[in-house]
Scaffold this active site. Sequence first.
Site, PDB file in Angstrom:
ATOM      1  N   ARG A   8      24.838  11.792  70.992  1.00  0.00           N
ATOM      2  CA  ARG A   8      23.984  10.379  71.161  1.00  0.00           C
ATOM      3  C   ARG A   8      23.656  10.007  69.563  1.00  0.00           C
ATOM      4  O   ARG A   8      23.288  10.601  68.900  1.00  0.00           O
ATOM      5  CB  ARG A   8      22.274  10.887  71.953  1.00  0.00           C
ATOM      6  CG  ARG A   8      22.527  11.526  73.111  1.00  0.00           C
ATOM      7  CD  ARG A   8      21.287  11.574  73.650  1.00  0.00           C
ATOM      8  NE  ARG A   8      21.301  12.007  75.116  1.00  0.00           N
ATOM      9  CZ  ARG A   8      20.218  12.076  75.916  1.00  0.00           C
ATOM     10  NH1 ARG A   8      19.011  11.702  75.648  1.00  0.00           N
ATOM     11  NH2 ARG A   8      20.340  12.382  77.182  1.00  0.00           N
ATOM     12  N   LEU A  61      25.477   5.017  74.167  1.00  0.00           N
ATOM     13  CA  LEU A  61      26.144   4.719  75.330  1.00  0.00           C
ATOM     14  C   LEU A  61      25.456   3.788  76.297  1.00  0.00           C
ATOM     15  O   LEU A  61      25.548   3.471  77.190  1.00  0.00           O
ATOM     16  CB  LEU A  61      26.451   5.842  76.013  1.00  0.00           C
ATOM     17  CG  LEU A  61      27.774   6.900  75.344  1.00  0.00           C
ATOM     18  CD1 LEU A  61      27.754   7.984  76.151  1.00  0.00           C
ATOM     19  CD2 LEU A  61      28.795   6.119  75.362  1.00  0.00           C
ATOM     20  N   GLY A  65      29.606  16.645  81.822  1.00  0.00           N
ATOM     21  CA  GLY A  65      28.934  17.558  82.710  1.00  0.00           C
ATOM     22  C   GLY A  65      27.706  17.043  83.335  1.00  0.00           C
ATOM     23  O   GLY A  65      26.595  17.700  83.605  1.00  0.00           O
ATOM     24  N   ARG A 119      27.815   5.228  86.555  1.00  0.00           N
ATOM     25  CA  ARG A 119      26.652   4.098  86.205  1.00  0.00           C
ATOM     26  C   ARG A 119      27.040   3.805  84.581  1.00  0.00           C
ATOM     27  O   ARG A 119      26.328   2.540  84.360  1.00  0.00           O
ATOM     28  CB  ARG A 119      25.327   4.585  86.421  1.00  0.00           C
ATOM     29  CG  ARG A 119      25.142   4.903  87.872  1.00  0.00           C
ATOM     30  CD  ARG A 119      23.514   4.913  88.158  1.00  0.00           C
ATOM     31  NE  ARG A 119      23.102   6.287  87.640  1.00  0.00           N
ATOM     32  CZ  ARG A 119      23.214   7.526  88.335  1.00  0.00           C
ATOM     33  NH1 ARG A 119      23.727   7.510  89.573  1.00  0.00           N
ATOM     34  NH2 ARG A 119      22.730   8.682  87.867  1.00  0.00           N
ATOM     35  N   GLY A 174      19.980  22.234  89.293  1.00  0.00           N
ATOM     36  CA  GLY A 174      19.838  23.734  89.547  1.00  0.00           C
ATOM     37  C   GLY A 174      20.402  24.428  88.140  1.00  0.00           C
ATOM     38  O   GLY A 174      20.799  23.737  87.278  1.00  0.00           O
ATOM     39  N   HIS A 175      20.493  25.800  88.219  1.00  0.00           N
ATOM     40  CA  HIS A 175      20.774  26.384  86.958  1.00  0.00           C
ATOM     41  C   HIS A 175      21.747  27.516  87.473  1.00  0.00           C
ATOM     42  O   HIS A 175      21.735  27.876  88.716  1.00  0.00           O
ATOM     43  CB  HIS A 175      19.957  27.055  86.257  1.00  0.00           C
ATOM     44  CG  HIS A 175      19.090  25.983  85.115  1.00  0.00           C
ATOM     45  ND1 HIS A 175      20.029  25.476  84.255  1.00  0.00           N
ATOM     46  CD2 HIS A 175      18.032  25.516  85.042  1.00  0.00           C
ATOM     47  CE1 HIS A 175      19.398  24.508  83.478  1.00  0.00           C
ATOM     48  NE2 HIS A 175      18.058  24.593  83.885  1.00  0.00           N
ATOM     49  N   ILE A 202      21.430  30.718  88.037  1.00  0.00           N
ATOM     50  CA  ILE A 202      20.937  31.582  88.953  1.00  0.00           C
ATOM     51  C   ILE A 202      21.023  31.133  90.215  1.00  0.00           C
ATOM     52  O   ILE A 202      21.014  31.915  91.229  1.00  0.00           O
ATOM     53  CB  ILE A 202      19.516  32.106  88.682  1.00  0.00           C
ATOM     54  CG1 ILE A 202      18.854  33.077  89.399  1.00  0.00           C
ATOM     55  CG2 ILE A 202      18.661  30.692  88.632  1.00  0.00           C
ATOM     56  CD1 ILE A 202      17.624  33.711  88.935  1.00  0.00           C
ATOM     57  N   ASN A 203      20.431  29.708  90.536  1.00  0.00           N
ATOM     58  CA  ASN A 203      20.636  29.178  91.749  1.00  0.00           C
ATOM     59  C   ASN A 203      22.324  28.982  92.324  1.00  0.00           C
ATOM     60  O   ASN A 203      22.526  29.364  93.485  1.00  0.00           O
ATOM     61  CB  ASN A 203      20.297  27.706  91.757  1.00  0.00           C
ATOM     62  CG  ASN A 203      19.019  27.756  91.270  1.00  0.00           C
ATOM     63  OD1 ASN A 203      18.802  26.942  89.928  1.00  0.00           O
ATOM     64  ND2 ASN A 203      18.027  28.363  91.399  1.00  0.00           N
ATOM     65  N   TYR A 204      23.115  28.821  91.152  1.00  0.00           N
ATOM     66  CA  TYR A 204      24.251  28.698  91.734  1.00  0.00           C
ATOM     67  C   TYR A 204      25.184  29.898  92.327  1.00  0.00           C
ATOM     68  O   TYR A 204      25.767  30.026  93.480  1.00  0.00           O
ATOM     69  CB  TYR A 204      25.465  27.895  90.738  1.00  0.00           C
ATOM     70  CG  TYR A 204      24.892  26.562  90.007  1.00  0.00           C
ATOM     71  CD1 TYR A 204      24.378  25.616  90.867  1.00  0.00           C
ATOM     72  CD2 TYR A 204      24.900  26.493  88.698  1.00  0.00           C
ATOM     73  CE1 TYR A 204      23.603  24.440  90.178  1.00  0.00           C
ATOM     74  CE2 TYR A 204      24.190  25.380  87.996  1.00  0.00           C
ATOM     75  CZ  TYR A 204      23.741  24.438  89.021  1.00  0.00           C
ATOM     76  OH  TYR A 204      23.005  23.310  88.355  1.00  0.00           O
ATOM     77  N   ASP A 213      27.735  29.856  84.739  1.00  0.00           N
ATOM     78  CA  ASP A 213      27.871  29.172  83.755  1.00  0.00           C
ATOM     79  C   ASP A 213      29.278  29.338  83.117  1.00  0.00           C
ATOM     80  O   ASP A 213      30.009  28.398  82.887  1.00  0.00           O
ATOM     81  CB  ASP A 213      26.892  29.226  82.640  1.00  0.00           C
ATOM     82  CG  ASP A 213      25.636  28.382  82.757  1.00  0.00           C
ATOM     83  OD1 ASP A 213      25.726  27.530  83.924  1.00  0.00           O
ATOM     84  OD2 ASP A 213      24.501  28.701  82.393  1.00  0.00           O
TER      85      ASP A 213
END
Length: 382
Positions: free
Chosen positions: A38, A66, A88, A96, A130-131, A133-135, A161
């Site tokens: 950025r 951007l 990602g 968009r 999500g992170h 642990i969720n995936y 990850d």
Amino acid sequence: MAGPLAGIRIVEFAGIGPGPFCGMMLADHGAEVIRIDRASGSRGGSTPLSTKDVLARGRKSIAINLKTAEGVALARKLCASADGLIEGFRPGVMERLGLGPDELLKDNPKLVYGRMTGWGQTGPYSHAAGHDINYIALAGALAHYGRKGEKPTPPINMVGDFGGGGMMLAFGMSSALLSVARGGEGQVIDCAMTDGTAALMGMIHGMRNMGVWSEELGANMLDTGAHFYDTYETADGKFISIGSIEPQFYAELRRLAGLEDDADFDAQHDRAAWGPLKDKLTALFKSKSRDEWNALMEHTDVCYAPVLTMSEAKEHPHNVARGTFIEIAGDKQPAPAPRYSGTQTATPAPAPLPGDDTDAILESLGMNDTDRAALRDAGTVA
């Protein structure tokens, strides 16, 4: 440039976790990876602002705004010069911005467009946060990490990850780049950590299908159910690992541990005996220090290793002999892996700070001093 990917240019839109890991893998093996940070200097979802960030090593960085049409046009120009792209964001964000695959593949039909998400580009969960642990939970992996009678324990964020995410995307991008090199067209890679984690569980699914794996937590040979495949505490409060699965390795464990005459250990694969035998080994291994067990069992066929911390691993003689860890800007960190006999990799450069290479990258795109100054003055780059 060194490594088998020398000559490949990858544009990476800054993020966290699996995307940067994919970028690190490609950079470690010779690709020129240019990270778009950025221009505002705000971290947001970008990589940490530190040259010590291992996942960000080996990059070049250009800082682009951007949120402006000029910044998007510049990013498109950079992607048109690239072989691959890593992003990602949640599904729809790049579209968009005007940087979706339809636009960029029109600019560059040979582009390999890598998309890294947790849930994937499609499906009922695809737009939810999500992170790791969720995936790994949804993929059917987390339910099988832990000990009997305890709750599932996430293995840090190695599986979702990095194993099912970043490494899977690096493999997918390398495969697609090879396809392009053989005359194919560019394409989009939809890399979901749920998909990748499910693939990593392939062997366990096979064992379950054959009836040799129970879905009960901590009741199987590889999930701490067996006495011969577990970690044990030593007298000094440290730990060792035992993986004596095969009969000859199990026999060596018994010999070196002084258990040859204990008939209870004859029933290696009797699951009903695993608990009592584990209790015996627990007491036995607590009778000596880790160094004492090392002296007995290292360099043997027990399938043994001390359980080392990160700091200890850097100093272990085996890792030192192989150069498993290297020093970069005063910090020891993992060396590039795997290794090649012909196209050896170079020591990665430290992570750049956002915008460190802006001028050099703009120059590589054919922009002169006046062009670069105009972009800086307009706030398009930093």
